[in-house]
Design an enzyme around this catalytic site. Structure first.
Site, PDB file in Angstrom:
ATOM      1  N   LYS A  73      38.280  54.327  38.952  1.00 47.54           N
ATOM      2  CA  LYS A  73      39.091  53.394  39.739  1.00 47.54           C
ATOM      3  C   LYS A  73      40.393  54.099  40.130  1.00 47.54           C
ATOM      4  O   LYS A  73      41.028  54.744  39.300  1.00 47.54           O
ATOM      5  CB  LYS A  73      39.364  52.139  38.903  1.00 47.54           C
ATOM      6  CG  LYS A  73      39.683  50.914  39.732  1.00 47.54           C
ATOM      7  CD  LYS A  73      39.497  49.620  38.964  1.00 47.54           C
ATOM      8  CE  LYS A  73      39.983  48.456  39.815  1.00 47.54           C
ATOM      9  NZ  LYS A  73      39.681  47.155  39.244  1.00 47.54           N
ATOM     10  N   GLU A 108      33.700  32.184  33.717  1.00 46.94           N
ATOM     11  CA  GLU A 108      34.470  30.940  33.687  1.00 46.94           C
ATOM     12  C   GLU A 108      33.740  29.843  32.929  1.00 46.94           C
ATOM     13  O   GLU A 108      34.353  29.059  32.197  1.00 46.94           O
ATOM     14  CB  GLU A 108      34.772  30.480  35.119  1.00 46.94           C
ATOM     15  CG  GLU A 108      35.822  31.332  35.844  1.00 46.94           C
ATOM     16  CD  GLU A 108      35.317  32.656  36.399  1.00 46.94           C
ATOM     17  OE1 GLU A 108      34.081  32.875  36.388  1.00 46.94           O
ATOM     18  OE2 GLU A 108      36.138  33.484  36.841  1.00 46.94           O
ATOM     19  N   ARG A 126      33.933  27.272  39.326  1.00 45.45           N
ATOM     20  CA  ARG A 126      32.671  27.702  38.727  1.00 45.45           C
ATOM     21  C   ARG A 126      32.296  26.874  37.499  1.00 45.45           C
ATOM     22  O   ARG A 126      31.155  26.932  37.059  1.00 45.45           O
ATOM     23  CB  ARG A 126      32.806  29.160  38.253  1.00 45.45           C
ATOM     24  CG  ARG A 126      32.866  30.167  39.338  1.00 45.45           C
ATOM     25  CD  ARG A 126      31.584  30.952  39.353  1.00 45.45           C
ATOM     26  NE  ARG A 126      31.416  31.613  40.623  1.00 45.45           N
ATOM     27  CZ  ARG A 126      31.265  32.920  40.766  1.00 45.45           C
ATOM     28  NH1 ARG A 126      31.261  33.698  39.702  1.00 45.45           N
ATOM     29  NH2 ARG A 126      31.083  33.439  41.957  1.00 45.45           N
TER      30      ARG A 126
HETATM   31  C1  LIG Z   1      34.647  34.277  39.851  1.00 46.60           C
HETATM   32  C2  LIG Z   1      35.788  35.252  39.901  1.00 46.60           C
HETATM   33  N1  LIG Z   1      36.592  35.373  38.828  1.00 46.60           N
HETATM   34  C3  LIG Z   1      37.623  36.246  38.864  1.00 46.60           C
HETATM   35  C4  LIG Z   1      37.860  37.001  39.977  1.00 46.60           C
HETATM   36  C5  LIG Z   1      39.070  37.925  40.046  1.00 46.60           C
HETATM   37  N2  LIG Z   1      38.660  39.334  40.142  1.00 46.60           N
HETATM   38  C6  LIG Z   1      38.655  39.995  41.309  1.00 46.60           C
HETATM   39  S1  LIG Z   1      38.135  41.565  41.173  1.00 46.60           S
HETATM   40  C7  LIG Z   1      37.946  41.385  39.512  1.00 46.60           C
HETATM   41  C8  LIG Z   1      37.469  42.559  38.704  1.00 46.60           C
HETATM   42  C9  LIG Z   1      36.154  43.030  39.184  1.00 46.60           C
HETATM   43  O1  LIG Z   1      35.783  44.140  38.438  1.00 46.60           O
HETATM   44  P1  LIG Z   1      34.585  45.041  38.937  1.00 46.60           P
HETATM   45  O2  LIG Z   1      33.483  44.174  39.403  1.00 46.60           O
HETATM   46  O3  LIG Z   1      34.274  46.010  37.877  1.00 46.60           O
HETATM   47  O4  LIG Z   1      35.170  45.754  40.224  1.00 46.60           O
HETATM   48  P2  LIG Z   1      36.306  46.888  40.305  1.00 46.60           P
HETATM   49  O5  LIG Z   1      37.553  46.197  40.745  1.00 46.60           O
HETATM   50  O6  LIG Z   1      36.448  47.531  38.966  1.00 46.60           O
HETATM   51  O7  LIG Z   1      35.796  47.812  41.312  1.00 46.60           O
HETATM   52  C10 LIG Z   1      38.280  40.105  39.087  1.00 46.60           C
HETATM   53  C11 LIG Z   1      38.245  39.630  37.702  1.00 46.60           C
HETATM   54  C12 LIG Z   1      36.990  36.831  41.078  1.00 46.60           C
HETATM   55  N3  LIG Z   1      37.168  37.495  42.223  1.00 46.60           N
HETATM   56  N4  LIG Z   1      35.965  35.970  41.004  1.00 46.60           N
END
Ligand SMILES: Cc1ncc(C[n+]2csc(CCOP(=O)(O)OP(=O)(O)O)c2C)c(N)n1
Length: 637
Positions: free
Chosen positions: A289, A375, A403
């Site tokens: 990242k 969630e 959710r």
């Molecule tokens: C249902 C939901 N909960 C929380 C979020 C907030 N959120 C956005 S990106 C993220 C992390 C995602 O991690 P990953 O899938 O590993 O992607 P990366 O950013 O590491 O590429 C979170 C928790 C969201 N978008 N949707």
């Protein structure tokens, strides 16, 4: 050089659409990726946005568009926050200048924005379900298009992702899942699944067996196929014997990888091979990242989402003067003061930083649970804790609570368990747009028996509501918006714990408007009605409603108006008007709330104006209404 001749060294200028990329020789791709990364940094520096996740998938983005025949082949990006590079390769490079701005590009994928955005997102963990639907649709129609889901290891922690894997493993449709494993959610990723991925990345035995499998992919023709089947069968047998199979194989997927997600030639070759395979396949890609930008590599949490910055200096959290305290910070301060109570446990679905829990988590790691992007689990887990007498606080954004409404109803409210929901980002959020707006918590919440709803208007009321909520014997939801939190808006104190507050009384009520405002709209209503004949009431609690105080106020005024930052349909105002009418309380009334359409991205101010809920919009609606209900001479503005 004439301006309309593209500079051959500026490779991006030669790529309007992925078909241009696909015409390039493979050896150019590394340079394309380098230029894409550099331009993405420059672009996000000017607009702000999600930085670290995008930098990590640059090579993957180039490789996917090089190998797959997009948009005919479908790429489904999970969350969509990492799709900036994808946007830049699909005709939207210039438009990146207006990313997340009003009328500009969305910060996520959107079907209405481009044919290349196969599926819209913003909330996580939907990509495998959607891509599986597309794979099945292609199958039913006899079409040969491919469906690819690109999902992060964070997003993979959600139940929905597993529901989709479970279904895909049974259907055996032609689906490719690319797992982008950077070991990060927004914070470090959590859970046993993360441990499993770590084992897959680091187990030398698996890697050796896997390399055998990968070489097999190179063989074509019937002999290769036979070899493949026999040797893959053998390999799988050995892996089973050694107990080193991946979870995905157990679920009916063919598992490939892990491969280095920044090794573009390897990515291209592997995807080329996998494109020709059938059945459910999962490619495990390991990325970093923030790749290629030092500060983001060092601190991917801070650089998950950034404001504008100078890319040469690298972003620093430079804050001029004393910043206004946000609602999140006010909640965080309250939590810090509660921390000595050993009964309090805090739960977050992967939003430690955003929900203001970093301090509590650091001081009380055993009482703070990051459950992953889960969630539903977060809410029911809190139910279990509450059933045993602890006092759980679920810190959650309004949009993500969507959710888990079944869990709120079935697991918490129905059993009347005392869980405190600290619901942040309630109302419009601005640049994240419609997917992240917290428009529905009041509409959903008020329909749930036993659940109390607090709508504080300032920090003092926030703390009062949280203090009550953490001690109360039923579930309590406290909702507050994005942005700065006024310390104390003043006015008369409430007469009872759930009572309303008159924030500013009118001199002659029968010649004035009664404004019943909720939460964030109290301050706006005070400002909007400053020079108008109006009483401003802060409802404080959307459930229960303080009818004892409200009824005489409605009777005393010439008309009343309810102002809330939540959905108009099913909103608190709709309930107030219906209940008043049922009790024969008829007065001219208006209800200002979020309209029945999705408000897109922009600044929070612009979004509020779209919904008619900014101070100017409120003022003109109040003035118009006063003109209707009062003799013309008594309304000056
Ligand atoms: C249902 C939901 N909960 C929380 C979020 C907030 N959120 C956005 S990106 C993220 C992390 C995602 O991690 P990953 O899938 O590993 O992607 P990366 O950013 O590491 O590429 C979170 C928790 C969201 N978008 N949707």
């Amino acid at each position: 050089m004439p301006t309309n001749t593209p500079d051959p060294t500026d490779l991006l200028s030669l790529i309007e659409l992925p078909e241009d990329l696909r015409r390039m020789p493979k050896r150019q791709l590394v340079n394309v990726a380098a230029q894409l990364r550099a331009q993405l940094i420059d672009s996000v520096a000017q607009t702000g946005g999600h930085l670290a996740a995008n930098l990590g998938v640059i090579e993957l983005t180039v490789a996917l568009h090089y190998i797959f025949n997009t948009p005919d082949d479908r790429l489904v990006w999970d969350v969509g926050h990492q799709a900036y590079g994808h946007k830049m390769l699909t005709g939207r490079r210039a438009a990146m200048a207006n990313l997340r701005m009003r009328d500009g590009l969305s910060g996520f994928t959107r079907r209405s924005e481009s044919a290349f955005d196969a599926f819209g997102a913003g909330h996580s963990s939907t990509s495998i379900s959607a891509a599986l639907g597309m794979a099945v649709a292609a199958q039913l129609r006899g079409e040969s298009r491919r469906a690819v889901a690109i999902i992060g290891d964070g997003a993979l922690t959600a139940g929905q992702a597993f529901e989709a894997l479970n279904h895909a493993g049974e259907l055996q449709s032609d689906l490719l899942v690319v797992l982008n494993d950077n070991e990060m959610s927004i914070s470090r990723n959590v859970g046993a699944l993360t441990d499993h991925l770590t084992r897959l990345r680091s187990n030398p035995m698996i890697n050796r067996l896997r390399q055998g499998g990968q070489t097999l992919l190179a063989h074509g023709g019937p002999l290769g196929e036979l070899l493949n089947t026999t040797r893959v069968g053998l390999r799988d047998g050995v892996k089973h014997m050694l107990g080193v199979t991946s979870l995905f194989e157990e679920l009916g997927f063919q598992y490939f990888g892990p491969i280095d997600g920044h090794d573009l030639p390897a990515l291209v070759d592997t995807l080329q091979n996998l494109r020709e395979q059938t059945g459910p396949r999962l490619l495990h890609v390991v990325t970093q990242k923030g790749k290629g930008f030092n500060a983001a590599e060092r601190d991917p949490v801070r650089y998950h989402g950034v404001g504008k910055f100078d890319p040469k200096i690298e972003p620093k959290p430079t804050i001029a003067g004393t910043p206004a305290k946000t609602w999140t910070q006010a909640f965080s301060d309250w939590l810090t003061h509660q921390a000595e109570n050993p009964e309090i446990v805090v739960i977050t679905p992967a939003m430690i930083e955003g929900s203001g829990l970093a301090d509590f988590a650091q001081r009380h790691p055993t009482r703070c649970f990051d459950v992953g992007i889960a969630e539903q689990h977060a809410v029911t887990f809190a139910g279990g804790l509450a059933a045993e007498g602890l006092r759980p606080v679920v810190a959650i954004y309004s949009t993500f609570l969507q959710r888990a409404w079944d869990q709120v109803i079935h697991d918490i409210a129905l059993q009347n368990l005392p869980v405190l929901f600290a619901v942040d980002r309630a109302g419009l959020v601005g640049p994240d747009g419609a997917t992240h707006a917290g428009s529905f918590d009041l509409a959903f919440g008020q329909a749930v028996p036993n659940l109390r709803l607090a709508v504080p208007a300032d920090e003092h009321e926030l703390k009062t509501a949280l203090d009550l909520g953490i001690r109360f014997d039923t579930p309590v939801l406290v909702r507050y918006p994005r942005g700065d939190c006024p310390a104390d808006l003043g006015g008369e104190p409430p007469a009872t714990p759930f009572g309303l507050r008159v924030r500013r009384p009118a001199e002659t009520p029968n010649q004035s408007l009664l404004i019943v405002a909720l939460g964030s709209k109290v301050r706006a209503a005070l400002q909007a009605s400053e020079n108008l004949p109006a009483t401003v009431v802060d409802l404080r609690w959307a459930k229960p409603i303080d009818w004892d105080a409200l009824t005489p106020l409605i009777r005393a005024h010439a008309g009343w108006m309810i102002v809330e930052e939540g959905s108009k349909l099913g909103g608190i105002g709709a309930t107030l008007i219906a209940t008043a009418a049922e009790h024969g309380l008829y007065r001219p009334v208006q209800h200002l709330a979020l309209p029945d359409f999705f408000i897109e991205h922009g600044t929070r101010g612009e979004c509020l104006a779209d919904g008619g809920l900014d101070v100017d919009g409120l003022h003109s609606r109040m003035s118009d209404f006063l003109r209707q209900i009062l003799p013309a001479s008594s309304v000056s503005q």
